[in-house]
Design an enzyme around this catalytic site. Sequence first.
Site, PDB file in Angstrom:
ATOM      1  N   ASP A  21       0.518  -1.164   0.187  1.00 34.03           N
ATOM      2  CA  ASP A  21       0.434   0.406  -0.156  1.00 34.03           C
ATOM      3  C   ASP A  21       1.249   1.353   0.077  1.00 34.03           C
ATOM      4  OD1 ASP A  21       0.703   0.337   2.386  1.00 34.03           O
ATOM      5  OD2 ASP A  21      -0.662  -0.808   3.600  1.00 34.03           O
ATOM      6  N   ALA A  22       0.315   2.573  -0.253  1.00 36.23           N
ATOM      7  CA  ALA A  22       0.654   3.750  -0.044  1.00 36.23           C
ATOM      8  C   ALA A  22       2.081   3.820   1.130  1.00 36.23           C
ATOM      9  CB  ALA A  22       0.249   4.595   0.015  1.00 36.23           C
TER      10      ALA A  22
END
Lengths: 146, 146, 146, 146
Positions: A21-22
């Site tokens: 994810d980010a």
Amino acid sequence: MTRVARSPFVFSFRVSLHDTDAAGVMFFAHLFRHAHDAYEAFMTDIGLPLDALIRAGKTALPLVHAEADYQAPMRHGDRIDVEVRVADVARRGFRLSYRFLDATGQSAATALTVHVRVRPGTTGAEALPDELAAALRARQANDEPA
Amino acid sequence: MTRVARSPFVFSFRVSLHDTDAAGVMFFAHLFRHAHDAYEAFMTDIGLPLDALIRAGKTALPLVHAEADYQAPMRHGDRIDVEVRVADVARRGFRLSYRFLDATGQSAATALTVHVRVRPGTTGAEALPDELAAALRARQANDEPA
Amino acid sequence: MTRVARSPFVFSFRVSLHDTDAAGVMFFAHLFRHAHDAYEAFMTDIGLPLDALIRAGKTALPLVHAEADYQAPMRHGDRIDVEVRVADVARRGFRLSYRFLDATGQSAATALTVHVRVRPGTTGAEALPDELAAALRARQANDEPA
Amino acid sequence: MTRVARSPFVFSFRVSLHDTDAAGVMFFAHLFRHAHDAYEAFMTDIGLPLDALIRAGKTALPLVHAEADYQAPMRHGDRIDVEVRVADVARRGFRLSYRFLDATGQSAATALTVHVRVRPGTTGAEALPDELAAALRARQANDEPA
């Protein structure tokens, strides 16, 4: 998806871009997807592939519990070995434990899944099919401890 | 999941952490998941919820084609409005188009899905149920162009 | 994504087709994705949206533990209310508990997530930011017990 | 994740339970996840692993277009071979095509992804790094047609 012939059963995968994810590391929930992939490969290894069991229509093995502990981040491109062990076999269900090891053999995460046997279309757990119980116990007896 | 009463149909969502990848933006394949969520909300809006259709057992609407164009990155926390339009209704299927708009109204992506009607357990496409064809055509006539 | 103004915090969603698997019910791992969506909505509700926290670059709140118990299958189209409660606030982390309720108010699943505060780029947990600790404690004091 | 040494590049996977939905077959959007896994394996095969490219910080290869056509359902347990071919190499981007073949060699789906080179932190496409352009062209020259 490679598999080394030893005990415990080992399932390997590489962390994909879509696993992260980010924040730059594997999103926690995706660990359970990989644990289930390892479980499916394990079931095939003991001769009882899950897709065949489900299609036969007499046995579903839904999870009633799942948990994971995260020790170290897993990053895009990391190769992870998942050790799958039979933690417990009961009359109507079983528990599998998982260790996610990085390329240096360090534990990045551990997980546990608890399955019960259900007959599709009915409610309530039933006894595991004999063949499944026997295969799980044989594997359990053979596993090195974690 | 909110929905504004106008034409075209609008489905809104917020970009979750798990929608993004280590590059910091929405992973492209997740756009299709959101497009399908928008499609499910649209079907409910026209009075034919997909889960009821599937359970009734006479109609499946599998996708035979899907495509998307990505114009701008979508980031964690962004609120996105998805406009859903009926692009085409044919005898045995239909096309839906989607525009993903950011908070400023700029297009971040567009998508298209093509569905055909299949009767579960058989092969080959069949005519759309009359009720579905009528609902899609009514909506199409009412949509503002993209 | 609607939210009722009461304590505990409630996050609602509908089970999508892609939440289910060939066994016809929600795939267990997807529960954690919905739990995280509920957590993100909760953080926004207490005034500290996760995307802003992550972008500010001083605070990450990785999970060190997650678990779930599954009581009843969730099916395509089911509307689920997720109650989010602050189970515990410690110096360097916190625990959130989740109850997944079906349309009749029956519990379909429960979950727990344990988060620690990490400063991106360093190792080891650090004290929660004061503002976050205060917001979590205020919410905890206000929650009705599960 | 096994790979046969021939041209085109082939990436294999087995359809997992979580790839399927309540309609019993692979959910369409998951095809793109597998296409991306095949793309990542392909990039490793040509000596330019995507995770290393992203970490080096000079090259991102975001998708600007993705599409798929679905010819036959893929079911839980099916083994799928994905052929990856270089369809086109341009100055600032490239196209990859994918064929998803079932165990009998029949095409279950085809897909196409279009990538452009972007320098992280800037806007607008730039010329592909020479090494990447050369590796893609060499592979393209060597591929048997689909």
